[in-house]
Design a protein around this motif. Structure first.
Motif, PDB file in Angstrom:
ATOM      1  N   LYS A   1     -10.274  -2.643   3.136  1.00 11.06           N
ATOM      2  CA  LYS A   1     -10.226  -1.700   2.013  1.00 11.06           C
ATOM      3  C   LYS A   1      -8.820  -1.661   1.420  1.00 11.06           C
ATOM      4  CE  LYS A   1     -11.811   2.965   0.880  1.00 11.06           C
ATOM      5  NZ  LYS A   1     -12.435   4.186   1.434  1.00 11.06           N
ATOM      6  N   PHE A   2      -7.819  -1.641   2.301  1.00  7.17           N
ATOM      7  CA  PHE A   2      -6.426  -1.614   1.846  1.00  7.17           C
ATOM      8  C   PHE A   2      -6.109  -2.879   1.052  1.00  7.17           C
ATOM      9  CE2 PHE A   2      -2.002  -2.848   2.500  1.00  7.17           C
ATOM     10  CZ  PHE A   2      -1.343  -1.722   2.029  1.00  7.17           C
ATOM     11  N   ARG A   3      -6.485  -4.044   1.590  1.00  8.91           N
ATOM     12  CA  ARG A   3      -6.195  -5.301   0.901  1.00  8.91           C
ATOM     13  C   ARG A   3      -6.915  -5.362  -0.455  1.00  8.91           C
ATOM     14  NH1 ARG A   3      -7.445 -11.633   2.731  1.00  8.91           N
ATOM     15  NH2 ARG A   3      -6.638 -12.518   0.786  1.00  8.91           N
ATOM     16  N   THR A   4      -8.152  -4.905  -0.482  1.00 10.40           N
ATOM     17  CA  THR A   4      -8.923  -4.937  -1.733  1.00 10.40           C
ATOM     18  C   THR A   4      -8.268  -4.060  -2.792  1.00 10.40           C
ATOM     19  OG1 THR A   4     -10.958  -5.316  -0.486  1.00 10.40           O
ATOM     20  CG2 THR A   4     -11.185  -4.553  -2.758  1.00 10.40           C
ATOM     21  N   LYS A   5      -7.850  -2.863  -2.395  1.00 14.57           N
ATOM     22  CA  LYS A   5      -7.192  -1.962  -3.348  1.00 14.57           C
ATOM     23  C   LYS A   5      -5.899  -2.572  -3.875  1.00 14.57           C
ATOM     24  CE  LYS A   5      -8.851   2.623  -2.029  1.00 14.57           C
ATOM     25  NZ  LYS A   5      -8.473   3.959  -1.525  1.00 14.57           N
ATOM     26  N   GLN A   6      -5.134  -3.199  -2.979  1.00 10.72           N
ATOM     27  CA  GLN A   6      -3.881  -3.837  -3.397  1.00 10.72           C
ATOM     28  C   GLN A   6      -4.150  -5.003  -4.341  1.00 10.72           C
ATOM     29  OE1 GLN A   6      -0.519  -3.084  -2.625  1.00 10.72           O
ATOM     30  NE2 GLN A   6      -1.425  -1.156  -1.975  1.00 10.72           N
ATOM     31  N   GLY A   7      -5.195  -5.777  -4.037  1.00  7.47           N
ATOM     32  CA  GLY A   7      -5.546  -6.912  -4.890  1.00  7.47           C
ATOM     33  C   GLY A   7      -5.959  -6.482  -6.282  1.00  7.47           C
ATOM     34  N   LEU A   8      -6.761  -5.409  -6.356  1.00  8.34           N
ATOM     35  CA  LEU A   8      -7.189  -4.896  -7.660  1.00  8.34           C
ATOM     36  C   LEU A   8      -6.007  -4.295  -8.421  1.00  8.34           C
ATOM     37  CD1 LEU A   8     -10.557  -3.201  -6.603  1.00  8.34           C
ATOM     38  CD2 LEU A   8     -10.307  -5.272  -7.982  1.00  8.34           C
ATOM     39  N   LEU A   9      -5.115  -3.647  -7.677  1.00 12.45           N
ATOM     40  CA  LEU A   9      -3.951  -3.015  -8.309  1.00 12.45           C
ATOM     41  C   LEU A   9      -3.016  -4.052  -8.919  1.00 12.45           C
ATOM     42  CD1 LEU A   9      -2.433  -0.307  -8.751  1.00 12.45           C
ATOM     43  CD2 LEU A   9      -1.272  -0.742  -6.573  1.00 12.45           C
ATOM     44  N   HIS A  10      -2.814  -5.170  -8.206  1.00 11.01           N
ATOM     45  CA  HIS A  10      -1.847  -6.178  -8.644  1.00 11.01           C
ATOM     46  C   HIS A  10      -2.511  -7.430  -9.230  1.00 11.01           C
ATOM     47  CE1 HIS A  10       1.291  -3.787  -6.810  1.00 11.01           C
ATOM     48  NE2 HIS A  10       0.633  -3.763  -5.672  1.00 11.01           N
ATOM     49  N   ASN A  11      -3.842  -7.383  -9.353  1.00 10.35           N
ATOM     50  CA  ASN A  11      -4.593  -8.503  -9.942  1.00 10.35           C
ATOM     51  C   ASN A  11      -4.334  -9.813  -9.206  1.00 10.35           C
ATOM     52  OD1 ASN A  11      -6.443  -9.582 -11.795  1.00 10.35           O
ATOM     53  ND2 ASN A  11      -4.811 -10.244 -13.183  1.00 10.35           N
ATOM     54  N   ASP A  12      -4.384  -9.745  -7.859  1.00 11.89           N
ATOM     55  CA  ASP A  12      -4.239 -10.955  -7.051  1.00 11.89           C
ATOM     56  C   ASP A  12      -5.137 -10.828  -5.819  1.00 11.89           C
ATOM     57  OD1 ASP A  12      -2.930  -9.205  -5.321  1.00 11.89           O
ATOM     58  OD2 ASP A  12      -0.926  -9.886  -5.865  1.00 11.89           O
ATOM     59  N   SER A  13      -4.897 -11.639  -4.799  1.00  9.36           N
ATOM     60  CA  SER A  13      -5.758 -11.612  -3.618  1.00  9.36           C
ATOM     61  C   SER A  13      -5.478 -10.423  -2.701  1.00  9.36           C
ATOM     62  CB  SER A  13      -5.571 -12.910  -2.816  1.00  9.36           C
ATOM     63  OG  SER A  13      -4.296 -12.940  -2.202  1.00  9.36           O
ATOM     64  N   GLY A  14      -4.379  -9.715  -2.931  1.00 12.28           N
ATOM     65  CA  GLY A  14      -4.031  -8.575  -2.093  1.00 12.28           C
ATOM     66  C   GLY A  14      -3.439  -8.961  -0.751  1.00 12.28           C
ATOM     67  N   ARG A  15      -3.158 -10.240  -0.557  1.00 13.00           N
ATOM     68  CA  ARG A  15      -2.689 -10.709   0.753  1.00 13.00           C
ATOM     69  C   ARG A  15      -1.237 -10.330   1.029  1.00 13.00           C
ATOM     70  NH1 ARG A  15      -2.873 -16.917   3.212  1.00 13.00           N
ATOM     71  NH2 ARG A  15      -1.434 -16.528   4.942  1.00 13.00           N
ATOM     72  N   PHE A  16      -0.353 -10.531   0.049  1.00 17.95           N
ATOM     73  CA  PHE A  16       1.079 -10.276   0.263  1.00 17.95           C
ATOM     74  C   PHE A  16       1.463  -8.949  -0.384  1.00 17.95           C
ATOM     75  CE2 PHE A  16       0.629 -14.874   0.604  1.00 17.95           C
ATOM     76  CZ  PHE A  16       1.291 -15.123   1.803  1.00 17.95           C
ATOM     77  N   ILE A  17       2.022  -8.059   0.434  1.00 17.54           N
ATOM     78  CA  ILE A  17       2.292  -6.699  -0.006  1.00 17.54           C
ATOM     79  C   ILE A  17       3.792  -6.446  -0.057  1.00 17.54           C
ATOM     80  CG2 ILE A  17       1.823  -4.259   0.430  1.00 17.54           C
ATOM     81  CD1 ILE A  17      -0.682  -5.987  -0.016  1.00 17.54           C
ATOM     82  N   ALA A  18       4.237  -5.916  -1.190  1.00 19.80           N
ATOM     83  CA  ALA A  18       5.627  -5.460  -1.291  1.00 19.80           C
ATOM     84  C   ALA A  18       5.679  -4.062  -0.677  1.00 19.80           C
ATOM     85  CB  ALA A  18       6.070  -5.429  -2.753  1.00 19.80           C
ATOM     86  N   LEU A  19       6.335  -3.932   0.472  1.00 18.36           N
ATOM     87  CA  LEU A  19       6.304  -2.679   1.226  1.00 18.36           C
ATOM     88  C   LEU A  19       6.886  -1.501   0.458  1.00 18.36           C
ATOM     89  CD1 LEU A  19       7.264  -4.013   4.774  1.00 18.36           C
ATOM     90  CD2 LEU A  19       4.999  -3.354   3.946  1.00 18.36           C
ATOM     91  N   ASP A  20       7.829  -1.779  -0.455  1.00 18.21           N
ATOM     92  CA  ASP A  20       8.433  -0.680  -1.192  1.00 18.21           C
ATOM     93  C   ASP A  20       7.466  -0.063  -2.212  1.00 18.21           C
ATOM     94  OD1 ASP A  20       8.373  -2.757  -2.980  1.00 18.21           O
ATOM     95  OD2 ASP A  20      10.531  -2.815  -3.359  1.00 18.21           O
ATOM     96  N   THR A  21       6.308  -0.705  -2.408  1.00 16.42           N
ATOM     97  CA  THR A  21       5.310  -0.136  -3.328  1.00 16.42           C
ATOM     98  C   THR A  21       4.342   0.799  -2.595  1.00 16.42           C
ATOM     99  OG1 THR A  21       3.711  -1.955  -3.006  1.00 16.42           O
ATOM    100  CG2 THR A  21       5.379  -2.225  -4.746  1.00 16.42           C
TER     101      THR A  21
END
Length: 640
Positions: free
Chosen positions: A586-606
């Motif tokens: 769920k976390f990866r999916t939300k990140q992917g939708l937010l950044h329009n990518d696969s959600g795999r690599f996360i910028a921790l400061d975000t």
């Protein structure tokens, strides 16, 4: 002697209001009184009008749905840390709704007798509960989590923020009008409607609409014998035609159909019957435009005749996914719906590709989805991982059969790319001759992987062994599955190598529990949520499932739930793993939708503090699971 269970309960509760306001000693005393309950999916916690329980509840793992049964209205979904069932504590009244486990749940039942003195002693706790009860929310301090706790309906805050205003969008209508003259006989009209796959025929005279015949007219006027099939269009058509201008919005089209109780609208140049017809709009077209219903999307997929139109539908599927996540619908349900829709898209691409082939398949075959798609965990657009298995043929016919299926696979892979699935960089696709094999060839290949488990063989098997049939013959797939299970029992050394591979994923945190990020490359200083968090769970579930000879369970969360059934002593750990994989996906999916990518690599400061805390909670489960794998399969600590 310390009570380890109550300590764990206290450690969990202190992270959530109002328990975070309690003194540690008071929280410890309360935790010792708490009863831990396990509720299976669809099992009731309490019913509407049921007498009050002697406890209220906190969700530890899973999700609970609150609903008004009589109106079939879903009021709220409670997940980790949410309180529900407060009515007996606050008002001593019968429950106003049903509470049902939406997925397998672990609940903490908190005795009212033990909690009431604390609510009276701690003003912050009392205020929290009173405001929760009065404002009808499970956490009045969190706007994004507002929702009905126990009351009569959902709060306004539950509505989606900035919803897509489909009703204000211009309507898309069919410009290919299927029409005939007033003198056309009914048999010809029915045959033409069937051939063109339409539900209405427009009757034109000098390009102007004078009448319309629908499926309903054919049923009510011809099938009943009221008119003979030799009748003319002018005899049974509805006239005058109700017309509208082509610049209609979806809302206008809905109102027009409701007002006139009709299923088709004729659109003309100026909106009157005195100008040329330019299109026709059916109720089905309108439903497709609304596009917010899985059943409607599924029907749209199955009706498509061109691959490029499936891409448009997949955009709507993504919008549906966004809405489900915004509404906090449990990932179990969300994943099932999105997976079904994505699978339908793939199946339709295969069907349309088969139509492009000059001949039918020479033998039975099956299309296999592998990797995350094979596990039903692919919510975002990712690379293709697929294969073909076809029926054994005599040696002299093998080359010809393989050439056919490679040509088919090329069409399908091309079609999948067109609808949003990128080609696999490693070419693990059915159009690659190494991934397009007969049953016997596949059996030989997997036997080699299992009997000679080097690093490459373990990697290939770990991708392939999560396959799922997308299309084709189930018996071929079943035969391959039986062969894999037989060979893994025949060569138990394979489990050791598979377990070793499962422990190769880098740790998600360092010595001081800080996130470990990528040290170099394109994603330097980013956190790899797939490699460091998801894959350890996926890989461990695979080796444990294979060692238990579990068939037809590919989804990682479902694998852990099955393992919890088979191993009662490890039940808590495996259920925690199931919860962790859902939370991470769920976390990866939300990140992917937010950044329009696969959600795999996360910028921790975000990430905010709550997101980081939730991530780190799953890491403890990963470490416990990896230790179990290490001990069970006797994997050396030296994993060179």
């Amino acid at each position: 002697m310390k009570n380890i269970i109550s300590e764990r309960v206290a450690d969990f509760l202190k992270r959530f209001p109002p328990f975070n306001e309690l003194h540690p000693k008071d929280l410890d005393r309360l935790s010792a009184e708490i009863v831990i309950l396990y509720k299976e999916k669809d099992q009731q916690v309490f019913q509407e009008n049921e007498a009050p329980h002697e406890q209220f509840y906190v969700v530890h793992k899973g999700a609970v749905i609150l609903q008004k049964e009589r109106q079939s209205t879903i009021v709220d979904l409670c997940d980790e840390g949410d309180i529900f069932g407060l009515r007996p504590l606050m008002a001593n009244e019968h429950y106003k709704m049903d509470a049902v486990a939406y997925e397998d749940c672990i609940l903490y039942a908190i005795p009212i007798a033990a909690f009431k003195p604390l609510a009276q002693s701690y003003q912050e706790v009392g205020d929290f509960l009173i405001e929760s009860f009065a404002s009808n929310t499970r956490n009045p301090y969190a706007k994004n989590h507002r929702g009905s706790l126990h009351g009569e309906g959902a709060s306004p805050e539950q509505e989606e923020v900035n919803p897509v205003l489909f009703d204000l969008q211009p309507i898309a209508y069919s410009k290919k009008i299927v029409s005939c003259s007033p003198d056309t006989d009914i048999k010809t009209i029915a045959q033409k409607m069937t051939k063109k796959k339409v539900g209405a025929m427009l009757i034109l005279q000098n390009k102007l609409p004078m009448g319309i015949i629908t499926d309903k007219d054919l049923r009510n006027k011809i099938a009943t014998g009221k008119f003979p099939i030799t009748s003319k269009a002018i005899d049974i058509m509805s006239s005058p035609v109700i017309t509208y201008p082509r610049q209609m919005t979806i809302a206008q089209a809905q109102m027009a159909m409701m007002k006139s109780n009709i299923s088709h609208l004729c659109l003309t140049q100026d909106g009157t019957p005195n100008s040329e017809a330019v299109g026709i709009l059916s109720k089905h077209d309108l439903m497709l435009e609304l596009g917010n219903n899985p059943a409607v999307l599924m029907k749209a997929i199955k009706r498509t005749r061109k691959i490029k139109k499936i891409k448009t539908i997949r955009v709507r599927i993504t919008e549906l996914l966004k809405r489900y996540l915004a509404q906090n619908i449990p990932l179990t349900l969300t994943s099932k719906i999105i997976t079904e829709l994505n699978d339908a898209c793939i199946k339709q691409v295969i069907k349309l590709s088969l139509k492009k082939m000059t001949t039918a398949p020479p033998v039975r075959f099956a299309w296999l989805a592998m990797g995350s798609q094979g596990r039903s965990e692919q919510l975002l657009h990712t690379d293709q991982d697929n294969a073909i298995i076809f029926e054994d043929v005599p040696k002299e016919q093998l080359s010809k059969a393989k050439s056919y299926f490679l040509a088919l696979a090329k069409e399908v892979n091309k079609g999948l790319k067109e609808i949003g699935y990128a080609y696999c960089p490693a070419e693990m696709m059915a159009s690659n001759p190494h991934w397009c094999l007969s049953v016997s060839e596949w059996k030989n290949k997997v036997s080699h992987w299992i009997g000679n488990p080097g690093p490459d063989e373990v990697l290939l098997s770990s991708i392939f062994f999560d396959y799922n049939r997308s299309y084709g013959d189930a018996e071929l797939v079943k035969a391959l599955t039986e062969h894999i299970l037989h060979d893994t029992q025949k060569y138990p050394i394979f489990f050791l190598h598979l377990a070793k591979g499962a422990l190769q994923s880098p740790s998600p945190t360092g010595f001081f529990r800080q996130f470990l990020v990528e040290a170099d490359g394109a994603h330097k200083d980013f956190f790899d949520v797939k490699r460091r968090a998801l894959m350890p769970l996926v890989d461990a579930a695979r080796v444990l499932t294979l060692s238990h000879q579990i068939k037809s369970v590919n989804n990682t969360a479902e694998r852990f739930e099955k393992l919890a059934e088979l191993e009662p002593k490890q039940r808590e750990l495996f259920l925690s793993c199931s919860y962790a994989i859902k939370a991470l996906l769920k976390f990866r999916t939300k990140q992917g939708l937010l950044h329009n990518d696969s959600g795999r690599f996360i910028a921790l400061d975000t990430l905010n503090k709550a997101e980081k805390v939730k991530l780190k909670r799953t890491f403890k489960t990963i470490k416990e699971l990896q230790e179990l794998i290490r001990v069970r399969f006797q994997v050396s600590n030296l994993l060179g």
